[in-house]
Design a protein around this motif. Structure first.
Motif, PDB file in Angstrom:
ATOM      1  N   SER A   1      31.739  54.003  21.498  1.00 36.44           N
ATOM      2  CA  SER A   1      32.658  53.658  22.589  1.00 36.44           C
ATOM      3  C   SER A   1      34.065  54.121  22.278  1.00 36.44           C
ATOM      4  O   SER A   1      34.790  54.597  23.149  1.00 36.44           O
ATOM      5  CB  SER A   1      32.688  52.150  22.827  1.00 36.44           C
ATOM      6  N   LEU A   2      34.474  53.949  21.005  1.00 29.53           N
ATOM      7  CA  LEU A   2      35.823  54.375  20.606  1.00 29.53           C
ATOM      8  C   LEU A   2      35.990  55.876  20.788  1.00 29.53           C
ATOM      9  O   LEU A   2      37.000  56.339  21.283  1.00 29.53           O
ATOM     10  CB  LEU A   2      36.057  54.036  19.131  1.00 29.53           C
ATOM     11  N   GLN A   3      34.964  56.630  20.371  1.00 31.04           N
ATOM     12  CA  GLN A   3      35.050  58.088  20.490  1.00 31.04           C
ATOM     13  C   GLN A   3      34.909  58.538  21.935  1.00 31.04           C
ATOM     14  O   GLN A   3      35.496  59.524  22.350  1.00 31.04           O
ATOM     15  CB  GLN A   3      33.968  58.746  19.629  1.00 31.04           C
ATOM     16  N   GLY A   4      34.102  57.788  22.702  1.00 30.46           N
ATOM     17  CA  GLY A   4      33.827  58.180  24.078  1.00 30.46           C
ATOM     18  C   GLY A   4      34.914  57.773  25.048  1.00 30.46           C
ATOM     19  O   GLY A   4      34.762  57.942  26.249  1.00 30.46           O
ATOM     20  N   GLY A   5      35.996  57.181  24.535  1.00 30.53           N
ATOM     21  CA  GLY A   5      37.106  56.822  25.393  1.00 30.53           C
ATOM     22  C   GLY A   5      36.804  55.703  26.377  1.00 30.53           C
ATOM     23  O   GLY A   5      37.199  55.767  27.536  1.00 30.53           O
ATOM     24  N   SER A   6      36.079  54.677  25.919  1.00 32.87           N
ATOM     25  CA  SER A   6      35.833  53.510  26.781  1.00 32.87           C
ATOM     26  C   SER A   6      37.149  52.814  27.103  1.00 32.87           C
ATOM     27  O   SER A   6      38.131  52.966  26.375  1.00 32.87           O
ATOM     28  CB  SER A   6      34.921  52.508  26.075  1.00 32.87           C
ATOM     29  N   THR A   7      37.140  52.030  28.165  1.00 32.15           N
ATOM     30  CA  THR A   7      38.367  51.309  28.526  1.00 32.15           C
ATOM     31  C   THR A   7      38.645  50.230  27.486  1.00 32.15           C
ATOM     32  O   THR A   7      37.738  49.774  26.787  1.00 32.15           O
ATOM     33  CB  THR A   7      38.216  50.608  29.889  1.00 32.15           C
TER      34      THR A   7
END
Ligand SMILES: [Fe+2]
Ligand SMILES: [Fe+2]
Length: 163
Positions: free
Chosen positions: A97-103
């Motif tokens: 999630s951190l790498q995938g740019g989650s909100t």
């Protein structure tokens, strides 16, 4: 965030591992509370907490648990391994999630879930497993674990048993 056992003379391994539980909780809570800080340093803070938790689990599974009496602790150790697996998968998802740019909202919710899993896990591990740890390991073994806890790294590519 290695625990410096030598700074706590007379401190037991149980105390050192319990202290690391708290330090990891605090680091995750700090991440959740720092929504106005620079995103890059926040992400770094969370990744450090995640790698501290992975290393903590490694030391438990590879170094400590194998010294504990199987006969009496077989069931609790099975539960600990299973929960480490859940924590491990949750950490994988969080890193993605951190790498995938989650909100931010999503990341904070993920952290909250990780914290609840940790609370549930640590509330059993601390009273059931940790007291046995000081009794089951020799002084030399305790020193070796304390040494690893103070500076040992997670071996490249290691994953926990039930990941
Ligand atoms: Fe632990
Ligand atoms: Fe654990």
């Amino acid at each position: 965030m290695p625990v410096n056992v030598s700074s706590a003379p007379g401190g037991s391994l149980a105390e050192a591992f319990t202290k690391e539980h708290h330090e990891i909780d605090v680091a995750i809570e700090k991440y959740m509370a720092s929504t106005h800080d620079d995103p890059e340093s926040r992400a770094k803070m969370l990744l450090e907490a995640v790698s501290a938790l992975r290393r903590h689990i490694y030391l438990e599974e590879e170094v400590v648990f194998r010294h504990l009496p199987r006969a009496t602790l077989m069931m609790p150790l099975m539960v600990m391994h299973r929960e480490h697996g859940e924590l491990w998968r949750r950490m994988d998802a969080l890193e993605e999630s951190l790498q995938g740019g989650s909100t931010d909202e999503q990341l904070v919710a993920d952290c909250q879930e990780l914290l609840s899993l940790l609370e549930n896990h640590n509330s059993k591990e601390e009273p059931i497993i940790y007291p046995q740890m000081d009794a089951a390991l020799s002084v030399l073994e305790q020193q070796q674990v304390a040494h690893l806890l103070a500076g040992g790294a997670l071996p490249e590519g290691w994953i926990c048993q039930d990941a």
